[in-house]
Design a protein around this motif. Structure first.
Motif: not given
Length: 127
Positions: A38-67
């Protein structure tokens, strides 16, 4: 401008008859062993992942906490698995499921490796 020239075609058969790229396939068009890259390719950005986590209420720190993530087995943030699946499904619609009612066999999906921010999903590098 000619109104006929700029008319929007929403009917699938009419759209394809106009020379537009075919959108998806019917069941009869698939053969065992076919590979669809499949084309086009897609690079997953940090902001997209964080937005997805926030929209789906997935607040696991592995996804949204760098420390927190830096002290994990992976050593950095991991993209939420459902977001990866969503991207993969989205990338296949044009080639595979555009004419389908549903995606089947999703229970056979595997996610063998973590995906990280900045990871490109391309035909040569599977997400």
């Amino acid at each position: 401008m000619n109104e006929q020239e700029h008319q929007l075609h929403t009917d699938q058969a009419e759209r394809e008859a106009s020379g537009a790229h075919p959108y998806g396939r019917y069941l009869e068009e698939f053969e065992v062993g076919d590979v669809y890259e499949h084309w086009p390719a897609k690079t997953i950005t940090e902001s997209e992942d964080h937005l997805f986590c926030l929209l789906t209420m997935n607040h696991h720190p592995l996804h949204i906490n760098d420390v927190y993530a830096s002290k994990s087995q992976q050593g950095r943030n991991v993209v939420a698995g459902p977001y990866v699946y969503s991207l993969v499904f989205g990338m296949t619609v044009n080639d595979v499921s555009g004419k389908a009612i549903a995606n089947l066999a999703t229970d056979d999906l595997i996610h063998p490796n973590p995906v990280f921010h900045g990871t490109p999903c391309t035909p040569s590098r599977r997400c």
